[in-house]
Scaffold this motif. Structure first.
Motif, PDB file in Angstrom:
ATOM      1  N   TYR A 146       0.849  -1.198   0.000  1.00  0.00           N
ATOM      2  CA  TYR A 146       0.000   0.000   0.000  1.00  0.00           C
ATOM      3  C   TYR A 146       0.886   1.250   0.000  1.00  0.00           C
ATOM      4  CZ  TYR A 146      -3.362   3.410   1.873  1.00  0.00           C
ATOM      5  OH  TYR A 146      -4.150   4.516   2.075  1.00  0.00           O
ATOM      6  N   ALA A 147       1.911   1.233   0.847  1.00  0.00           N
ATOM      7  CA  ALA A 147       2.841   2.371   0.892  1.00  0.00           C
ATOM      8  C   ALA A 147       3.538   2.529  -0.465  1.00  0.00           C
ATOM      9  CB  ALA A 147       3.865   2.163   1.999  1.00  0.00           C
ATOM     10  N   ALA A 148       3.900   1.395  -1.073  1.00  0.00           N
ATOM     11  CA  ALA A 148       4.540   1.461  -2.389  1.00  0.00           C
ATOM     12  C   ALA A 148       3.590   2.106  -3.398  1.00  0.00           C
ATOM     13  CB  ALA A 148       4.943   0.059  -2.853  1.00  0.00           C
ATOM     14  N   GLY A 149       2.317   1.777  -3.297  1.00  0.00           N
ATOM     15  CA  GLY A 149       1.319   2.379  -4.190  1.00  0.00           C
ATOM     16  C   GLY A 149       1.221   3.878  -3.966  1.00  0.00           C
ATOM     17  N   ILE A 180       9.369  -5.522   0.405  1.00  0.00           N
ATOM     18  CA  ILE A 180      10.444  -4.529   0.422  1.00  0.00           C
ATOM     19  C   ILE A 180      11.332  -4.706  -0.818  1.00  0.00           C
ATOM     20  CG2 ILE A 180      12.539  -3.823   1.652  1.00  0.00           C
ATOM     21  CD1 ILE A 180      10.930  -4.460   4.220  1.00  0.00           C
ATOM     22  N   VAL A 181      11.645  -5.968  -1.102  1.00  0.00           N
ATOM     23  CA  VAL A 181      12.517  -6.230  -2.254  1.00  0.00           C
ATOM     24  C   VAL A 181      11.798  -5.870  -3.560  1.00  0.00           C
ATOM     25  CG1 VAL A 181      13.715  -8.041  -3.555  1.00  0.00           C
ATOM     26  CG2 VAL A 181      13.704  -8.108  -1.049  1.00  0.00           C
ATOM     27  N   HIS A 182      10.625  -6.466  -3.729  1.00  0.00           N
ATOM     28  CA  HIS A 182       9.976  -6.472  -5.036  1.00  0.00           C
ATOM     29  C   HIS A 182       9.173  -5.201  -5.313  1.00  0.00           C
ATOM     30  CE1 HIS A 182       6.573  -7.658  -7.684  1.00  0.00           C
ATOM     31  NE2 HIS A 182       7.466  -8.420  -8.294  1.00  0.00           N
ATOM     32  N   ASP A 183       8.529  -4.692  -4.272  1.00  0.00           N
ATOM     33  CA  ASP A 183       7.584  -3.594  -4.507  1.00  0.00           C
ATOM     34  C   ASP A 183       8.147  -2.219  -4.157  1.00  0.00           C
ATOM     35  OD1 ASP A 183       5.305  -5.325  -5.257  1.00  0.00           O
ATOM     36  OD2 ASP A 183       5.622  -6.087  -3.239  1.00  0.00           O
ATOM     37  N   ILE A 184       9.181  -2.195  -3.307  1.00  0.00           N
ATOM     38  CA  ILE A 184       9.715  -0.890  -2.897  1.00  0.00           C
ATOM     39  C   ILE A 184      11.106  -0.643  -3.480  1.00  0.00           C
ATOM     40  CG2 ILE A 184      10.452   0.511  -0.904  1.00  0.00           C
ATOM     41  CD1 ILE A 184       8.171  -0.867   0.688  1.00  0.00           C
ATOM     42  N   CYS A 185      12.021  -1.586  -3.259  1.00  0.00           N
ATOM     43  CA  CYS A 185      13.415  -1.310  -3.639  1.00  0.00           C
ATOM     44  C   CYS A 185      13.675  -1.496  -5.132  1.00  0.00           C
ATOM     45  CB  CYS A 185      14.362  -2.169  -2.807  1.00  0.00           C
ATOM     46  SG  CYS A 185      14.334  -1.670  -1.085  1.00  0.00           S
ATOM     47  N   PRO A 239      11.668  -0.999  -7.747  1.00  0.00           N
ATOM     48  CA  PRO A 239      11.288   0.215  -8.503  1.00  0.00           C
ATOM     49  C   PRO A 239      11.775   1.517  -7.860  1.00  0.00           C
ATOM     50  CG  PRO A 239       9.391  -0.685  -7.340  1.00  0.00           C
ATOM     51  CD  PRO A 239      10.531  -1.581  -7.010  1.00  0.00           C
ATOM     52  N   LYS A 240      12.608   1.432  -6.837  1.00  0.00           N
ATOM     53  CA  LYS A 240      13.198   2.614  -6.178  1.00  0.00           C
ATOM     54  C   LYS A 240      12.130   3.606  -5.703  1.00  0.00           C
ATOM     55  CE  LYS A 240      17.448   2.716  -8.882  1.00  0.00           C
ATOM     56  NZ  LYS A 240      18.182   3.418  -9.879  1.00  0.00           N
ATOM     57  N   LEU A 241      11.124   3.095  -5.023  1.00  0.00           N
ATOM     58  CA  LEU A 241      10.053   3.995  -4.568  1.00  0.00           C
ATOM     59  C   LEU A 241      10.422   4.647  -3.235  1.00  0.00           C
ATOM     60  CD1 LEU A 241       6.961   1.872  -5.608  1.00  0.00           C
ATOM     61  CD2 LEU A 241       7.689   4.077  -6.560  1.00  0.00           C
ATOM     62  N   PRO A 242      10.043   5.899  -3.076  1.00  0.00           N
ATOM     63  CA  PRO A 242      10.454   6.639  -1.876  1.00  0.00           C
ATOM     64  C   PRO A 242       9.615   6.293  -0.649  1.00  0.00           C
ATOM     65  CG  PRO A 242       9.145   8.051  -3.283  1.00  0.00           C
ATOM     66  CD  PRO A 242       9.289   6.745  -4.014  1.00  0.00           C
ATOM     67  N   VAL A 249      19.785  -6.136  -0.140  1.00  0.00           N
ATOM     68  CA  VAL A 249      18.783  -5.643  -1.093  1.00  0.00           C
ATOM     69  C   VAL A 249      19.315  -4.391  -1.799  1.00  0.00           C
ATOM     70  CG1 VAL A 249      16.414  -4.819  -1.370  1.00  0.00           C
ATOM     71  CG2 VAL A 249      16.941  -6.506   0.398  1.00  0.00           C
ATOM     72  N   PRO A 250      19.404  -4.412  -3.111  1.00  0.00           N
ATOM     73  CA  PRO A 250      19.881  -3.222  -3.818  1.00  0.00           C
ATOM     74  C   PRO A 250      18.951  -2.026  -3.619  1.00  0.00           C
ATOM     75  CG  PRO A 250      19.848  -5.140  -5.273  1.00  0.00           C
ATOM     76  CD  PRO A 250      19.134  -5.528  -4.022  1.00  0.00           C
ATOM     77  N   ASN A 251      19.498  -0.858  -3.777  1.00  0.00           N
ATOM     78  CA  ASN A 251      18.774   0.433  -3.824  1.00  0.00           C
ATOM     79  C   ASN A 251      18.346   1.000  -2.480  1.00  0.00           C
ATOM     80  OD1 ASN A 251      18.963   0.321  -6.578  1.00  0.00           O
ATOM     81  ND2 ASN A 251      16.868  -0.369  -6.910  1.00  0.00           N
ATOM     82  N   VAL A 252      18.452   0.234  -1.410  1.00  0.00           N
ATOM     83  CA  VAL A 252      17.962   0.782  -0.137  1.00  0.00           C
ATOM     84  C   VAL A 252      19.108   1.448   0.624  1.00  0.00           C
ATOM     85  CG1 VAL A 252      18.252  -1.297   1.308  1.00  0.00           C
ATOM     86  CG2 VAL A 252      16.468   0.334   1.862  1.00  0.00           C
ATOM     87  N   THR A 253      18.801   2.574   1.263  1.00  0.00           N
ATOM     88  CA  THR A 253      19.765   3.206   2.171  1.00  0.00           C
ATOM     89  C   THR A 253      19.345   2.829   3.582  1.00  0.00           C
ATOM     90  OG1 THR A 253      20.140   5.037   0.673  1.00  0.00           O
ATOM     91  CG2 THR A 253      20.662   5.435   2.985  1.00  0.00           C
TER      92      THR A 253
END
Ligand SMILES: Cc1ncc(C[n+]2csc(CCOP(=O)(O)OP(=O)(O)O)c2C)c(N)n1
Length: 620
Positions: free
Chosen positions: A371-374, A398-403, A405-408, A438-442
């Motif tokens: 939902y947050a990713a949306g 976290i992997v598939h839906d957030i990181c 696609p690099k969603l904030p 996981v790539p892309n996450v800080t």
């Protein structure tokens, strides 16, 4: 001798009359209250399930039948009555009785629980195993209305029809999760509970209890009744639609009524759900008035605590919640979500100030993250405040839906680290190892409120997937007060807190204070001043900063409130090796085992997160 003592265990329940049973329940409540306030524990849910437990144990025989409590935070009466009356005094203490059911603790604990919504799946597994092995016993799942709303429960309900086995599901409905329950399914349960047609069905089931029909006969009798009721406008019932018979609602504080229904259920030959209504916190004025506050209390809680709450030192959750309130004032795109942990994450004030920008999704971690990713994909800036241990449920999201696609989305990882008395199931020690991969996450950990606010503001500016981890309990006052005015170090950089030589102590988040203390000890005992660094960023590492440290210190000591495997120490050691530095890296952190219940301080000591151990690592 008290009635409870003379009863002993569940076998002693069989000969008791109504008055004695009521007196026994009162004694059970007194014991649960006394021990939970003293040792800390899950009070409200256990108080609400006393009569239900007694009725269960008078009908089902835990020497043969399997009773599985969902979450397991309502099972104190069950623990007491299944041969753990004396051990109950040691509840949640180091070396004592665990707060949740654990498979190896007792032959009467049939599943290890702590995270919610697993009971129906586990019961289905037990039931199918019984069928395959040709055994003959009942399998009962006891699940709350909060835990029922989770996807895992629905996956299990969906599977039951195909499994052709029998599970008895007891829905313990107190209209509450930790806070009031939420969502459309909650509305559905509420409608079932008050619908006159179901009241009629309930009366028919009760009447049936008086008869002697068994097995299929009951099924035929009930389906006849249902057909008749259908013509009287029986409303849609999600359980019935899934081929799970629905019986209810019954009074979950009326032992006699429940016993009759449970006996009928025992003789029924298909899966069914029995809906019982209970009151969370039942039995004491204070716990009934403040069921949320008494859901889970710490050791040494006063029964009058909610009315005279002393100003506790600011908790990390509180610091985060305040920072989010400020951030939301600055930017209307900021949204905050929680999966049923509004109280634990201290988001009450945020929710009041920003009702349209706050979402309690119920126990639904996977949904909350997607939902947050949306929301983020649509241009908003969602923050999900979630305990580290429950974030495990959402690894794929976290992997598939957030990181990917690099969603904030910002993850506020609360209770990151050792959590104390809740023990093994609730430790928040795995987020670092798997997020590192996981790539892309800080991934960053603030040592104080200044860095926490800085990280939040920067995340908002940069619009990246980010996770902030902060531990249970009070934010360190010393660091908070001394840092009120300080300017944060630059984004992405570690921070040199004390310049020394020989040994460099690297802390991160909650272990920075430990490293400062340890440096004092080292200086006192050796006269040599170690360097102290706050790593701040776990991923990506500050390579430039590390190069400077590794080239000037032969020995690096790291401390992290997280698993050593895949942790910060390993990351720095691998980096040093890869870059050909001769410096040796020694690490303190959580070893490769589940850490049982104890106080958080005892767990820190057990994991070598103590000045003595840091001194040893620095000097050995
Ligand atoms: C996966 C997961 N998310 C969150 C929690 C935290 N939690 C523990 S109990 C609880 C509420 C459960 O409500 P319900 O099943 O209705 O039981 P009640 O406490 O009302 O008896 C929550 C959210 C958890 N244990 N597991």
């Amino acid at each position: 001798m008290s009635l409870l003592k003379s009863v002993g265990d569940f076998r002693g329940l069989y000969g008791l009359g109504e008055n004695e049973l009521n007196a026994l329940c009162a004694e059970l409540r007194e014991k649960i209250l006394e021990v939970s306030l003293r040792n800390g524990g899950h009070l409200s849910s256990s108080l609400g399930a006393v009569e239900l437990t007694v009725a269960l144990l008078r009908v089902f025989n835990p020497d043969a039948d399997k009773i599985i409590f969902d979450v397991g935070h309502q099972c104190y009466a069950y623990k007491i009555l299944t041969k753990r009356m004396d051990a109950f005094e040691t509840l949640r203490r180091k070396g004592g009785l665990a707060g949740f059911p654990r498979l190896n603790d007792s032959p009467y604990d049939f599943f290890t629980t702590g995270h919610s919504s697993t009971s129906i799946s586990a019961a289905a597994g037990y039931a199918k195993a019984r069928d395959l092995k040709g055994e003959d016993h009942e399998v009962v799942a006891v699940i709350g209305d909060g835990a029922l709303l989770n996807g895992v429960s629905f996956e299990a309900l969906n599977a039951l029809d195909d499994l052709h086995t029998k599970v008895i599901i007891i829905l313990n409905d107190n209209k509450m999760s930790i806070s009031p329950r939420v969502g459309g399914m909650a509305q559905h349960l509420a409608r079932l509970a008050v619908n006159p047609a179901y009241k009629k069905l309930k009366e028919c089931i009760k009447a049936q209890c008086e008869g002697s029909e068994k097995g299929q006969n009951i099924k035929h009798a009930l389906s006849g009744i249902k057909l008749k009721l259908k013509s009287l406008l029986l409303p849609t019932n999600i359980f019935e639609e899934m081929n799970i018979s629905y019986w209810g609602p019954f009074d979950g504080h009326n032992i006699a009524e429940m016993e009759k229904v449970f006996r009928l259920a025992r003789d029924y030959d298909e899966s069914l759900l029995i809906h019982v209504m209970t009151k969370k916190g039942k039995g004491f004025a204070q716990t009934e008035k403040y069921p949320c506050f008494f859901h889970g209390v710490g050791p040494g809680t006063d029964i009058d605590a909610p009315e005279k709450l002393s100003p506790a030192p600011p908790s990390w959750s509180g610091v985060m919640a305040d920072a989010l309130r400020a951030l939301a004032k600055e930017d209307p795109r900021v949204i905050v979500c929680t999966a049923a942990m509004k109280d634990g994450t201290k988001l009450g004030a945020f929710a009041k100030e920003n009702p349209a920008r706050f979402f309690d999704t119920g126990i639904a971690e996977e949904h909350t993250l997607v939902y947050a990713a949306g929301l983020a994909a649509a241009g908003l800036l969602p923050v999900v405040c979630i305990y580290s241990t429950f974030l495990q449920r959402g690894a794929d999201q976290i992997v598939h839906d957030i990181c990917l696609p690099k969603l904030p989305v910002l993850l506020g990882i609360d209770r990151a680290g050792l959590v104390g008395e809740d023990g093994e199931t609730h430790q928040g020690i795995l987020d670092v190892p798997w997020l590192r991969a996981v790539p892309n996450v800080t991934l960053a950990a603030p040592r104080d409120a200044v860095d926490l606010r800085f990280f939040l503001r920067e995340w908002k500016k940069r619009e990246i997937p980010m996770a902030l981890r902060y531990p249970r309990g009070g934010a360190p006052l010393r660091l908070l007060s001394s840092s009120g005015e300080r300017r944060p170090a630059p984004w992405g950089k570690l921070e040199l807190l004390r310049e020394g030589s020989g040994v460099c102590l690297v802390g991160v988040g909650s272990t920075v204070e430990l490293m400062l203390e340890s440096a004092d000890e080292i200086e006192k005992s050796t006269g040599r001043r170690p360097t102290v660094v706050d790593l701040r960023f776990i991923k990506p590492l500050d390579c430039e900063g590390l190069d400077a440290l590794l080239s000037s210190h032969p020995r690096i000591v790291t401390a992290e409130e997280s698993a050593l495997a895949g942790g910060v120490g390993e990351a720095i050691a691998a980096y040093a090796k890869g870059r050909g530095f001769a410096a040796r890296v020694f690490s303190a952190g959580v070893p490769d085992r589940f850490i049982p219940h104890a106080s958080r301080q005892e767990q820190w000591d057990e994991c070598g997160l103590s000045p003595e151990n840091i001194l040893r690592l620095a000097l050995s």
